[in-house]
Motif scaffolding. Structure first.
Motif, PDB file in Angstrom:
ATOM      1  N   ALA A  41      72.494  86.050  13.347  1.00 20.45           N
ATOM      2  CA  ALA A  41      73.261  85.755  14.563  1.00 20.45           C
ATOM      3  C   ALA A  41      72.604  84.625  15.354  1.00 20.45           C
ATOM      4  O   ALA A  41      73.280  83.701  15.838  1.00 20.45           O
ATOM      5  N   ALA A  42      71.259  84.705  15.489  1.00 19.05           N
ATOM      6  CA  ALA A  42      70.550  83.660  16.232  1.00 19.05           C
ATOM      7  C   ALA A  42      70.624  82.327  15.502  1.00 19.05           C
ATOM      8  O   ALA A  42      70.779  81.266  16.122  1.00 19.05           O
ATOM      9  N   LEU A  43      70.499  82.364  14.185  1.00 21.01           N
ATOM     10  CA  LEU A  43      70.576  81.133  13.396  1.00 21.01           C
ATOM     11  C   LEU A  43      71.951  80.484  13.532  1.00 21.01           C
ATOM     12  O   LEU A  43      72.070  79.266  13.707  1.00 21.01           O
ATOM     13  N   ALA A  44      72.999  81.294  13.479  1.00 20.39           N
ATOM     14  CA  ALA A  44      74.349  80.758  13.630  1.00 20.39           C
ATOM     15  C   ALA A  44      74.526  80.122  14.996  1.00 20.39           C
ATOM     16  O   ALA A  44      75.166  79.065  15.137  1.00 20.39           O
ATOM     17  N   LYS A  45      73.943  80.748  16.021  1.00 19.21           N
ATOM     18  CA  LYS A  45      74.049  80.193  17.385  1.00 19.21           C
ATOM     19  C   LYS A  45      73.352  78.852  17.477  1.00 19.21           C
ATOM     20  O   LYS A  45      73.855  77.909  18.103  1.00 19.21           O
ATOM     21  N   ARG A  46      72.158  78.751  16.865  1.00 17.89           N
ATOM     22  CA  ARG A  46      71.427  77.486  16.876  1.00 17.89           C
ATOM     23  C   ARG A  46      72.238  76.373  16.206  1.00 17.89           C
ATOM     24  O   ARG A  46      72.211  75.233  16.639  1.00 17.89           O
ATOM     25  N   LEU A  47      72.921  76.737  15.143  1.00 15.24           N
ATOM     26  CA  LEU A  47      73.672  75.739  14.367  1.00 15.24           C
ATOM     27  C   LEU A  47      75.075  75.517  14.919  1.00 15.24           C
ATOM     28  O   LEU A  47      75.836  74.707  14.371  1.00 15.24           O
ATOM     29  N   GLU A  48      75.429  76.291  15.965  1.00 16.71           N
ATOM     30  CA  GLU A  48      76.732  76.162  16.608  1.00 16.71           C
ATOM     31  C   GLU A  48      77.874  76.409  15.612  1.00 16.71           C
ATOM     32  O   GLU A  48      78.821  75.618  15.478  1.00 16.71           O
ATOM     33  N   MET A  49      77.742  77.508  14.875  1.00 17.67           N
ATOM     34  CA  MET A  49      78.787  77.902  13.935  1.00 17.67           C
ATOM     35  C   MET A  49      78.968  79.411  14.025  1.00 17.67           C
ATOM     36  O   MET A  49      78.119  80.132  14.567  1.00 17.67           O
TER      37      MET A  49
END
Length: 824
Positions: A41-49
């Motif tokens: 979830a955090a990784l997706a937020k960082r990548l804006e996806m």
């Protein structure tokens, strides 16, 4: 220091050949990279996806864009060198997808996609898949000159499942198609002849009937067809190197996977195949496979993990054995515990602890059968007796000597036990190892008289059912045959039903002919041959005809049945004529006439004279043909055989038309057509309508000819008369061209070429090529017309037909015109 920790924890580099592999690498770096504590979830937020998009990349179902992959790899803390490797792999995948799309979409030509369905419950084999991936990668980047992998292992270890699973993963990398064939190397019957395998591959690659007789020629033609193509070829269940070598494409663009119980060391020496040795499943993978096969998955273990591990151990890690065990565990409390107890006591223990995996498989089979009801167990033994790959419900009913409902119940029981496989609603097959085991049990436990009685019942069923089918496809001259004492026949009501039955049972009928001849059951051999012979000509199965009729000839001679012997000689003559073996054809007709005269067989004499007329007609000796037909006609009328009389009249009409006697030819054809209609003979009616259309074309009535030929084509297709269909299509092509429609003419000839290829009718193939050449010439495409005529000339010459002179003159004229044009 941080980089050292990453290197220590990072996964080993693995080949990336699919989007799924790329996703696998991303997941590994998510677990082991610098930022391995980062949640999705955090990784997706960082990548804006969205999380769903990120999961799609990690699962390998979606290929990330270049810039997205770069951002993702940086966020995962992947080292720079690994980033470059994965980015390069991603770009290669994208290029392959684009190249595949560009190469496939513009061309509506069908490519072979013959791989079987992905195996269910597949488990483990990561190391073997990686070995195959490495071999493929080496081939794909040209670092290895050989694109061949051999998957070798003991029976039942899952070689086919691995080959199919891996091949389906890579299938999109082969835009020119995937070929698959079971070579039957370790099946109960004979291993598949490489010549037969090559014929199948050539036809799959669009060769039609352009299949030479010689093995070496077929192999050369296959290599030529495969040249420049990116093909995946899976050769399953190979016997030895000699069976495989002719089937290898020489093209560096193609990749081959071979499975065998042998390591095939000859292939490893030359050309240098990669070996993947397949052993039993690891215990963990065996547990996963067993669990996946239980109806409730992991829930099905219900506290019986220890018993499940015992089952996995006793099954020796063989997937086939594990599937059988799972099928026997019909849920219920303590089911796995009970199975484990059975396998670790008494004879079961003795059988499973000998250390021989092949014997262990047999032990599992024996234990599995002991859990069957008595009737199903008896059925299992008998089902191993016939030398065939599959049976339908009605054939099994005859073999077992029961009613249809009883047979269905026993087959269903065997399917539930995974001792048989249901192919469709009424057809069943047995794995080759299981069938071999069933045969061994039958030979050890059943008296020979009982086994023979079962086979006699089965053969008589095929004779009766086949007779019923042939009465629909090819109505007899007289009343339909009495079906005898067969208890149940398949519900064949229409021509479509009849064709489906013939297609499904053809190989069984041929196997039954060979079996009855081997056992010396001559009357049954003759009976089967009488069924098969009614279909071989119109269906174009001339090579099969030679085999079957040869057996019938020997059976007739052995029993002193001179009528059957003469019939076999006569029909062999037809087969040899179609194959272009003219001397053999005349010899067969001579022998048939000699027997008919001696025995006073008027029916056989009339048929042989008619066939001899066909022979002269094919050679263009129309006066000689008319003489033979004229001798046959009064005999046919004496016998009151309407279809026989109509056949002779139609043949007389054709010869008169070729001699320019159109009015007489038309009158004879109309008389023949009325007789065929009255007899309900669809094939004869279709051929006669085609003859009438030909007469109309030859006399200049093109409009009438097209209407008649369309009607004839429909009639031929209604009864599945492929041989007649090719004749009509070629006549349509000639008529369209004479009427000025080159496009319609070309379409008709090309359709004729396709059908002729399916039935190996070389004469009609040559006729289609010749006609296509005329169309191309009319279109101004003289280079194409010359190539087509050259192909036609080759076939006509090989068949020894006078048409060769006509085509040779066309080529000479074309060459002369070309020379004059160049001088001008």
């Amino acid at each position: 220091m941080k980089g050292e920790n990453v290197a220590a924890n990072a996964p080993a580099a693995l080949p990336v050949v699919t989007a799924e592999d790329l996703g696998r690498e991303l997941k590994r770096w998510l677990r082991h990279g610098e930022n391995r504590r980062l949640k999705v979830a955090a990784l997706a937020k960082r990548l804006e996806m969205s999380q769903s998009t990120l999961y799609a990349y990690l699962a390998g179902t979606t290929l990330p864009a270049t810039e997205v992959l770069d951002d993702l790899l940086r966020e995962l803390g992947v080292p720079t060198d690994v980033q470059r490797r994965l980015a390069t792999a991603r770009d290669a995948l994208h290029r392959d997808r684009r190249r595949t799309k560009e190469s496939v979409e513009p061309t509506p030509v069908s490519v072979p996609r013959e791989l079987p369905a992905d195996p269910s419950g597949f488990s483990g084999r990561e190391a073997e898949i990686e070995a195959l991936d490495r071999a493929f990668s080496a081939y794909d980047d040209h670092s290895s000159p050989v694109g061949i992998s051999v998957i070798a292992g003991i029976a039942g270890v899952g070689k086919t499942a691995l080959a199919v699973r891996w091949a389906r993963r890579l299938s999109n990398r082969f835009p020119d198609g995937c070929l698959y064939l079971d070579l039957l190397g370790f099946s109960p019957g004979e291993p598949r002849d490489p010549a037969e395998a090559l014929a199948r591959f050539l036809r799959a690659l669009g060769a039609g009937d352009d299949v030479p007789d010689d093995l070496d020629e077929r192999a050369s033609r296959f290599r030529s067809r495969a040249a420049g193509k990116r093909l995946l070829v899976v050769l399953d269940n190979a016997l030895d190197v000699e069976q495989v070598r002719p089937l290898l494409p020489a093209s560096p663009e193609s990749f081959v996977v071979v499975t065998s119980r042998s390591d095939l060391p000859g292939l490893r020496v030359h050309p240098g195949a990669h070996l993947v040795s397949l052993g039993p499943l690891a215990p963990e993978d065996g547990m996963r496979l067993l669990t996946a096969q239980l109806p409730d998955g992991p829930v099905g273990l219900a506290g019986s993990t220890g018993s499940a591990r015992t089952l996995v151990d006793r099954c020796g890690g063989l997937p086939l054995a594990l599937r059988i065990v799972a099928a026997q565990a019909q849920l219920g409390a303590g089911a796995l515990d009970e199975l484990a107890a059975d396998l670790t006591s008494g004879a079961g223990l003795d059988l499973f602890d000998v250390g021989d995996p092949a014997t262990s498989v047999r032990g599992v089979f024996s234990w599995s059968e002991r859990r069957l009801p008595a009737a199903a167990d008896a059925a299992f033994r008998l089902l191993g007796v016939p030398p065939v790959q599959q049976l339908d419900l009605y054939a099994a009913t005859a073999l077992l000597g029961t009613g249809v409902d009883s047979a269905r119940g026993e087959l269903d029981e065997l399917v539930r036990a995974h001792l048989m496989r249901r192919l469709d609603g009424v057809r069943f097959s047995m794995h080759d190892l299981l069938r071999e085991h069933a045969r061994e049990r039958a030979e050890a436990e059943l008296p020979e008289v009982e086994r023979d009685a079962a086979m006699v019942r089965l053969v008589r069923y095929w004779i009766d059912a086949g007779g019923q089918v042939m009465d629909i496809l090819h109505p007899p001259y007289g009343p339909a045959a009495d079906p005898g004492d067969t208890a149940a026949l398949p519900p064949v009501r229409s021509t479509a039903d009849a064709h489906a039955w013939v297609d499904a049972e053809w190989e069984n009928l041929l196997a039954a002919v060979a079996y009855t001849e081997l056992r010396g059951w001559h009357e049954l051999t003759i009976g089967l041959a009488q069924v098969v012979r009614r279909h071989v000509d119109q269906a174009g199965r001339y090579l099969d005809a030679v085999v079957v009729l040869g057996a019938a000839l020997r059976a007739g001679h052995a029993t002193g049945d001179r009528v059957a012997e003469a019939s076999a000689h006569r029909d062999l003559g037809v087969a040899y004529l179609r194959l272009g073996r003219h001397d053999d054809a005349v010899e067969q007709y001579r022998k048939a006439l000699e027997i008919c005269h001696t025995e006073g067989d008027v029916n056989g004499e009339a048929g042989t004279l008619n066939n001899l007329g066909n022979f002269y007609e094919r050679l263009g000796r129309y006066d000689d043909a008319i003489e033979q037909y004229t001798l046959a006609l009064p005999l046919a009328r004496t016998l009151d055989h309407r279809s026989g009389e109509a056949t002779v009249l139609g043949n007389l009409a054709v010869c008169n038309s070729r001699l320019g006697h159109y009015d007489q030819a038309l009158a004879l054809s109309q008389e023949a057509l009325e007789l065929f209609w009255n007899a309900g003979d669809g094939g004869g009616s279709a051929r006669t309508l085609g003859n009438i259309g030909e007469i109309q074309r030859a006399s200049g009535a093109h409009g009438e000819a097209l209407l008649t030929l369309d009607e004839a084509l429909t009639a031929a297709r209604d009864v599945g008369a492929l041989g007649i269909e090719t004749e009509i299509l070629n006549t349509l092509g000639e008529t369209h061209l004479e009427r000025g429609s080159a496009a319609d003419a070309l379409a008709s000839h090309q359709a004729a070429l396709t059908v002729a290829g399916e039935i190996a009718d070389r004469y009609e193939q040559a006729r289609a090529l010749e006609g296509s050449g005329h169309v191309r010439e009319r279109m101004g495409e003289r280079h194409l017309s010359r190539a087509l005529w050259q192909e036609a000339l080759t076939i006509y010459s090989s068949l020894g037909l006078p048409e060769a002179g006509r085509v040779r003159a066309l080529l000479d004229h074309a060459d002369g015109t070309a020379r004059l044009t160049s001088l001008a």
